[in-house]
Write a protein that holds these residues in place. Structure first.
Motif, PDB file in Angstrom:
ATOM      1  N   ALA A   1      -6.166  -9.198 -17.961  1.00 40.50           N
ATOM      2  CA  ALA A   1      -6.213  -9.878 -19.235  1.00 40.50           C
ATOM      3  C   ALA A   1      -6.527 -11.407 -19.031  1.00 40.50           C
ATOM      4  N   LEU A   2      -6.042 -12.315 -18.223  1.00 42.32           N
ATOM      5  CA  LEU A   2      -6.128 -13.528 -18.295  1.00 42.32           C
ATOM      6  C   LEU A   2      -7.393 -14.043 -17.670  1.00 42.32           C
ATOM      7  N   ILE A   3      -8.321 -13.182 -16.910  1.00 40.24           N
ATOM      8  CA  ILE A   3      -9.598 -13.332 -16.404  1.00 40.24           C
ATOM      9  C   ILE A   3     -10.405 -12.980 -17.628  1.00 40.24           C
ATOM     10  N   GLY A   4     -10.321 -11.929 -18.104  1.00 45.89           N
ATOM     11  CA  GLY A   4     -11.158 -11.635 -19.498  1.00 45.89           C
ATOM     12  C   GLY A   4     -11.207 -12.508 -20.447  1.00 45.89           C
ATOM     13  N   TYR A   5      -9.901 -13.108 -20.790  1.00 45.91           N
ATOM     14  CA  TYR A   5      -9.819 -14.113 -21.679  1.00 45.91           C
ATOM     15  C   TYR A   5     -10.496 -15.355 -21.390  1.00 45.91           C
ATOM     16  N   GLY A   6     -10.334 -15.845 -20.102  1.00 45.14           N
ATOM     17  CA  GLY A   6     -11.084 -16.866 -19.517  1.00 45.14           C
ATOM     18  C   GLY A   6     -12.531 -16.758 -19.544  1.00 45.14           C
ATOM     19  N   MET A   7     -12.947 -15.830 -19.295  1.00 48.54           N
ATOM     20  CA  MET A   7     -14.742 -15.600 -19.215  1.00 48.54           C
ATOM     21  C   MET A   7     -15.058 -15.276 -20.557  1.00 48.54           C
ATOM     22  N   ARG A   8     -14.316 -15.193 -21.718  1.00 49.11           N
ATOM     23  CA  ARG A   8     -14.828 -14.784 -22.841  1.00 49.11           C
ATOM     24  C   ARG A   8     -16.059 -15.383 -23.390  1.00 49.11           C
ATOM     25  N   ASP A   9     -16.135 -16.866 -23.104  1.00 48.61           N
ATOM     26  CA  ASP A   9     -16.776 -17.721 -23.629  1.00 48.61           C
ATOM     27  C   ASP A   9     -17.837 -17.960 -22.380  1.00 48.61           C
ATOM     28  N   GLY A  10     -17.483 -17.562 -21.406  1.00 47.73           N
ATOM     29  CA  GLY A  10     -18.460 -17.866 -20.006  1.00 47.73           C
ATOM     30  C   GLY A  10     -19.594 -17.153 -19.837  1.00 47.73           C
ATOM     31  N   ILE A  11     -19.613 -15.949 -20.502  1.00 48.68           N
ATOM     32  CA  ILE A  11     -20.747 -14.847 -20.089  1.00 48.68           C
ATOM     33  C   ILE A  11     -21.984 -15.022 -20.928  1.00 48.68           C
ATOM     34  N   ASN A  12     -23.070 -15.362 -20.554  1.00 51.10           N
ATOM     35  CA  ASN A  12     -24.231 -15.591 -21.467  1.00 51.10           C
ATOM     36  C   ASN A  12     -25.179 -14.479 -21.012  1.00 51.10           C
ATOM     37  N   PHE A  13     -25.458 -13.466 -21.919  1.00 53.09           N
ATOM     38  CA  PHE A  13     -26.506 -12.620 -21.426  1.00 53.09           C
ATOM     39  C   PHE A  13     -27.923 -12.900 -21.636  1.00 53.09           C
ATOM     40  N   PHE A  14     -28.807 -12.252 -20.785  1.00 58.37           N
ATOM     41  CA  PHE A  14     -30.081 -12.766 -20.781  1.00 58.37           C
ATOM     42  C   PHE A  14     -30.932 -11.748 -21.673  1.00 58.37           C
ATOM     43  N   ARG A  15     -31.979 -12.348 -22.502  1.00 55.57           N
ATOM     44  CA  ARG A  15     -32.612 -11.749 -23.455  1.00 55.57           C
ATOM     45  C   ARG A  15     -34.225 -12.191 -23.266  1.00 55.57           C
ATOM     46  N   SER A  16     -35.126 -11.377 -23.385  1.00 54.83           N
ATOM     47  CA  SER A  16     -36.277 -11.792 -23.345  1.00 54.83           C
ATOM     48  C   SER A  16     -36.910 -11.867 -24.813  1.00 54.83           C
ATOM     49  N   PRO A  17     -37.788 -12.713 -25.003  1.00 56.81           N
ATOM     50  CA  PRO A  17     -38.165 -12.807 -26.501  1.00 56.81           C
ATOM     51  C   PRO A  17     -38.647 -11.385 -27.472  1.00 56.81           C
ATOM     52  N   THR A  18     -39.098 -10.449 -26.652  1.00 56.57           N
ATOM     53  CA  THR A  18     -39.343  -9.121 -27.389  1.00 56.57           C
ATOM     54  C   THR A  18     -38.103  -8.545 -27.757  1.00 56.57           C
ATOM     55  N   GLN A  19     -36.907  -8.953 -27.078  1.00 54.35           N
ATOM     56  CA  GLN A  19     -35.675  -8.199 -27.048  1.00 54.35           C
ATOM     57  C   GLN A  19     -35.128  -9.093 -28.356  1.00 54.35           C
ATOM     58  N   VAL A  20     -35.246 -10.292 -28.322  1.00 54.01           N
ATOM     59  CA  VAL A  20     -34.561 -11.133 -29.375  1.00 54.01           C
ATOM     60  C   VAL A  20     -35.504 -10.638 -30.705  1.00 54.01           C
ATOM     61  N   LEU A  21     -36.494 -10.352 -30.740  1.00 54.17           N
ATOM     62  CA  LEU A  21     -37.270 -10.121 -32.177  1.00 54.17           C
ATOM     63  C   LEU A  21     -36.731  -8.771 -32.434  1.00 54.17           C
ATOM     64  N   ALA A  22     -36.673  -7.866 -31.794  1.00 54.54           N
ATOM     65  CA  ALA A  22     -36.390  -6.362 -31.962  1.00 54.54           C
ATOM     66  C   ALA A  22     -35.048  -6.209 -32.420  1.00 54.54           C
ATOM     67  N   GLU A  23     -34.072  -7.091 -31.753  1.00 55.46           N
ATOM     68  CA  GLU A  23     -32.606  -6.975 -32.233  1.00 55.46           C
ATOM     69  C   GLU A  23     -32.039  -8.286 -32.395  1.00 55.46           C
ATOM     70  N   PRO A  24     -32.266  -9.049 -33.408  1.00 59.30           N
ATOM     71  CA  PRO A  24     -31.705 -10.603 -33.596  1.00 59.30           C
ATOM     72  C   PRO A  24     -30.346 -10.568 -33.316  1.00 59.30           C
ATOM     73  N   PRO A  25     -29.823 -11.725 -32.418  1.00 56.32           N
ATOM     74  CA  PRO A  25     -28.480 -11.625 -32.053  1.00 56.32           C
ATOM     75  C   PRO A  25     -27.740 -12.598 -33.349  1.00 56.32           C
ATOM     76  N   SER A  26     -26.257 -12.306 -33.388  1.00 56.36           N
ATOM     77  CA  SER A  26     -25.735 -13.181 -34.437  1.00 56.36           C
ATOM     78  C   SER A  26     -25.746 -14.786 -34.145  1.00 56.36           C
ATOM     79  N   GLU A  27     -25.720 -15.461 -35.138  1.00 56.91           N
ATOM     80  CA  GLU A  27     -26.002 -16.778 -35.163  1.00 56.91           C
ATOM     81  C   GLU A  27     -24.893 -17.331 -34.261  1.00 56.91           C
ATOM     82  N   THR A  28     -23.845 -16.788 -33.987  1.00 56.30           N
ATOM     83  CA  THR A  28     -22.766 -17.411 -33.461  1.00 56.30           C
ATOM     84  C   THR A  28     -22.652 -16.966 -31.527  1.00 56.30           C
ATOM     85  N   GLU A  29     -23.635 -16.131 -31.429  1.00 47.03           N
ATOM     86  CA  GLU A  29     -23.696 -15.806 -29.853  1.00 47.03           C
ATOM     87  C   GLU A  29     -24.422 -16.562 -29.196  1.00 47.03           C
ATOM     88  N   ILE A  30     -23.723 -17.084 -27.986  1.00 50.16           N
ATOM     89  CA  ILE A  30     -24.563 -17.852 -27.004  1.00 50.16           C
ATOM     90  C   ILE A  30     -25.202 -17.065 -25.977  1.00 50.16           C
TER      91      ILE A  30
END
Length: 148
Positions: free
Chosen positions: A25-54
């Motif tokens: 639980a502590l590891i998951g809590y600590g990494m909640r903001d540290g994980i950044n998923f990769f997306r290609s431009p095509t993926q971003v346009l197909a499924e736009p992420p929320s404005e708060t997602e990094i």
């Protein structure tokens, strides 16, 4: 009646299980903001992420799209051959950053524009991040470097 040895064994196993759950639980809590998923431009346009997602976006800097604004704001487009996403960045670009070259940016997608907080550029003429190569290959745009 259980022997003292059996009671101790059960207590040790219970304590170890609780410690394992707490550590996970502590590891998951600590990494909640540290994980950044990769997306290609095509993926971003197909499924736009929320404005708060990094997240990270990568591809090629579209030729002719690099525009330096007033101050430190830079505008350009990133493409993977299938989609084009406009990017804004406030700061100093890496020395190796240029048009028609690979890049990866970290930031968020707001109002149809990727607002980058960090820009990474390739470090030599043969290197491109694996995620960018995979996205470009998927679109049929990527060309293997010559082995010279």
């Amino acid at each position: 009646m259980k022997s003292l040895k059996k009671k101790r064994r059960v207590q040790v196993i219970a304590i170890a299980a609780v410690a394992l759950v707490m550590a996970t639980a502590l590891i998951g809590y600590g990494m909640r903001d540290g994980i950044n998923f990769f997306r290609s431009p095509t993926q971003v346009l197909a499924e736009p992420p929320s404005e708060t997602e990094i997240f990270r976006i990568g591809g090629l800097v579209e030729k002719g799209s690099l525009k330096r604004g007033q101050g430190e704001v830079i505008h350009f487009n990133v493409t993977d051959g299938g989609g084009v996403v406009p990017v804004t960045y406030k700061g100093v670009l890496p020395d190796l950053f240029e048009e028609n070259q690979g890049m990866v940016g970290t930031g968020s997608y707001r109002g149809g524009v990727f607002e980058a907080s960090e820009i990474l550029a390739k470090h030599d003429e043969d290197y491109m991040p694996k995620e960018v190569v995979d996205a470009l290959k998927e679109q049929g745009v990527y060309k293997e470097a010559d082995g010279s």
